[in-house]
Design a protein around this motif. Structure first.
Motif, mmCIF file in Angstrom:
data_model
loop_
_atom_site.group_PDB
_atom_site.id
_atom_site.type_symbol
_atom_site.label_atom_id
_atom_site.label_comp_id
_atom_site.label_asym_id
_atom_site.label_seq_id
_atom_site.Cartn_x
_atom_site.Cartn_y
_atom_site.Cartn_z
ATOM 1 N N TRP A 102 0.862 -1.186 0.000
ATOM 2 C CA TRP A 102 0.000 0.000 0.000
ATOM 3 C C TRP A 102 0.899 1.236 0.000
ATOM 4 N N PHE A 103 0.531 2.194 -0.831
ATOM 5 C CA PHE A 103 1.222 3.472 -0.914
ATOM 6 C C PHE A 103 0.181 4.571 -0.811
ATOM 7 N N ARG A 104 0.630 5.783 -0.539
ATOM 8 C CA ARG A 104 -0.292 6.909 -0.517
ATOM 9 C C ARG A 104 0.384 8.133 -1.113
ATOM 10 N N GLN A 105 -0.448 9.046 -1.575
ATOM 11 C CA GLN A 105 0.087 10.250 -2.214
ATOM 12 C C GLN A 105 -0.857 11.419 -1.995
ATOM 13 N N THR A 106 -0.279 12.572 -1.702
ATOM 14 C CA THR A 106 -1.018 13.820 -1.603
ATOM 15 C C THR A 106 -0.508 14.756 -2.681
ATOM 16 N N PRO A 107 -1.315 15.741 -3.090
ATOM 17 C CA PRO A 107 -0.906 16.655 -4.155
ATOM 18 C C PRO A 107 0.418 17.347 -3.835
ATOM 19 N N GLY A 108 1.314 17.346 -4.790
ATOM 20 C CA GLY A 108 2.581 18.024 -4.624
ATOM 21 C C GLY A 108 3.638 17.225 -3.899
ATOM 22 N N LYS A 109 3.293 16.026 -3.464
ATOM 23 C CA LYS A 109 4.253 15.186 -2.750
ATOM 24 C C LYS A 109 4.489 13.896 -3.514
ATOM 25 N N GLU A 110 5.628 13.290 -3.237
ATOM 26 C CA GLU A 110 5.932 12.006 -3.854
ATOM 27 C C GLU A 110 5.094 10.901 -3.224
ATOM 28 N N ARG A 111 4.909 9.865 -3.994
ATOM 29 C CA ARG A 111 4.225 8.683 -3.476
ATOM 30 C C ARG A 111 5.017 8.105 -2.312
ATOM 31 N N GLU A 112 4.304 7.718 -1.264
ATOM 32 C CA GLU A 112 4.932 7.301 -0.012
ATOM 33 C C GLU A 112 4.544 5.858 0.317
ATOM 34 N N PHE A 113 5.538 5.077 0.674
ATOM 35 C CA PHE A 113 5.290 3.707 1.105
ATOM 36 C C PHE A 113 4.544 3.707 2.434
ATOM 37 N N VAL A 114 3.556 2.823 2.547
ATOM 38 C CA VAL A 114 2.779 2.703 3.777
ATOM 39 C C VAL A 114 3.010 1.341 4.430
ATOM 40 N N ALA A 115 2.763 0.275 3.685
ATOM 41 C CA ALA A 115 2.889 -1.073 4.250
ATOM 42 C C ALA A 115 3.013 -2.081 3.120
ATOM 43 N N ALA A 116 3.551 -3.255 3.452
ATOM 44 C CA ALA A 116 3.652 -4.340 2.480
ATOM 45 C C ALA A 116 3.518 -5.664 3.209
ATOM 46 N N ILE A 117 3.164 -6.677 2.443
ATOM 47 C CA ILE A 117 2.962 -8.004 3.024
ATOM 48 C C ILE A 117 3.489 -9.045 2.058
ATOM 49 N N SER A 118 4.077 -10.102 2.619
ATOM 50 C CA SER A 118 4.662 -11.151 1.798
ATOM 51 C C SER A 118 3.582 -12.003 1.132
ATOM 52 N N TYR A 119 4.023 -12.893 0.280
ATOM 53 C CA TYR A 119 3.110 -13.713 -0.506
ATOM 54 C C TYR A 119 2.121 -14.476 0.372
ATOM 55 N N SER A 120 2.618 -15.062 1.430
ATOM 56 C CA SER A 120 1.761 -15.880 2.303
ATOM 57 C C SER A 120 1.063 -15.071 3.374
ATOM 58 N N GLY A 121 1.559 -13.856 3.601
ATOM 59 C CA GLY A 121 1.021 -13.036 4.678
ATOM 60 C C GLY A 121 1.788 -13.178 5.981
ATOM 61 N N ALA A 122 2.834 -13.979 5.980
ATOM 62 C CA ALA A 122 3.562 -14.234 7.216
ATOM 63 C C ALA A 122 4.440 -13.071 7.642
ATOM 64 N N THR A 123 4.845 -12.252 6.684
ATOM 65 C CA THR A 123 5.758 -11.144 6.975
ATOM 66 C C THR A 123 5.136 -9.833 6.536
ATOM 67 N N THR A 124 5.224 -8.839 7.398
ATOM 68 C CA THR A 124 4.688 -7.520 7.080
ATOM 69 C C THR A 124 5.740 -6.445 7.326
ATOM 70 N N TYR A 125 5.577 -5.331 6.635
ATOM 71 C CA TYR A 125 6.487 -4.200 6.728
ATOM 72 C C TYR A 125 5.659 -2.931 6.818
ATOM 73 N N TYR A 126 6.132 -1.967 7.610
ATOM 74 C CA TYR A 126 5.384 -0.741 7.792
ATOM 75 C C TYR A 126 6.318 0.473 7.762
ATOM 76 N N ALA A 127 5.786 1.561 7.258
ATOM 77 C CA ALA A 127 6.475 2.833 7.409
ATOM 78 C C ALA A 127 6.400 3.241 8.879
ATOM 79 N N ASP A 128 7.418 3.939 9.338
ATOM 80 C CA ASP A 128 7.447 4.354 10.745
ATOM 81 C C ASP A 128 6.231 5.205 11.104
ATOM 82 N N SER A 129 5.743 5.968 10.149
ATOM 83 C CA SER A 129 4.641 6.895 10.425
ATOM 84 C C SER A 129 3.318 6.185 10.718
#
Length: 122
Positions: free
Chosen positions: A35-62
């Protein structure tokens, strides 16, 4: 793979929303999802990701501790549960899929949904 994100809307600060990302066309379980997010005038920002099986997740600090990414491969759907939303979370949210290890880099994703708007008022 075709992706469709939905579930955005308006919510007051402190509230919750759950975004969904429906996949079709290829085997969803063969792809990492992000998942990514973007606001006008800003670059696209990473939010979260999940592995193929769902066993591993990653998050932005924010969003760590407030957002939870999950997936249901049987339903070809991914989710982003967003709790304790803040005005700074206001953005268009996009889901994406890839088959490489660069989970936080948008240009390394091959497939993108159309985006869903989340608005958080103070």
């Amino acid at each position: 793979v075709q992706l469709q994100a939905f579930g955005g809307g308006w919510v007051q600060a402190g509230g919750s929303l759950r975004l969904s990302c429906a996949a079709s066309g290829r085997t969803f379980s063969s792809y990492r999802m992000g998942w990514f997010r973007q606001t006008p005038g800003k670059e696209r920002e990473f939010v979260a990701a999940i592995s193929y099986s769902g066993a591993t997740t990653y998050y932005a600090d924010s969003v760590k501790g407030r957002f939870t990414i999950t997936r249901d491969n049987a339903k070809n759907t991914g989710y982003l549960q967003m709790n304790n939303l803040k005005p700074d979370d206001t953005a268009v949210y996009y889901c994406a899929c890839n088959q490489n290890t660069d989970y936080a880099i948008g240009r390394r994703y091959d497939y993108w949904g159309q985006g869903t708007l989340v608005t958080v008022s103070s």
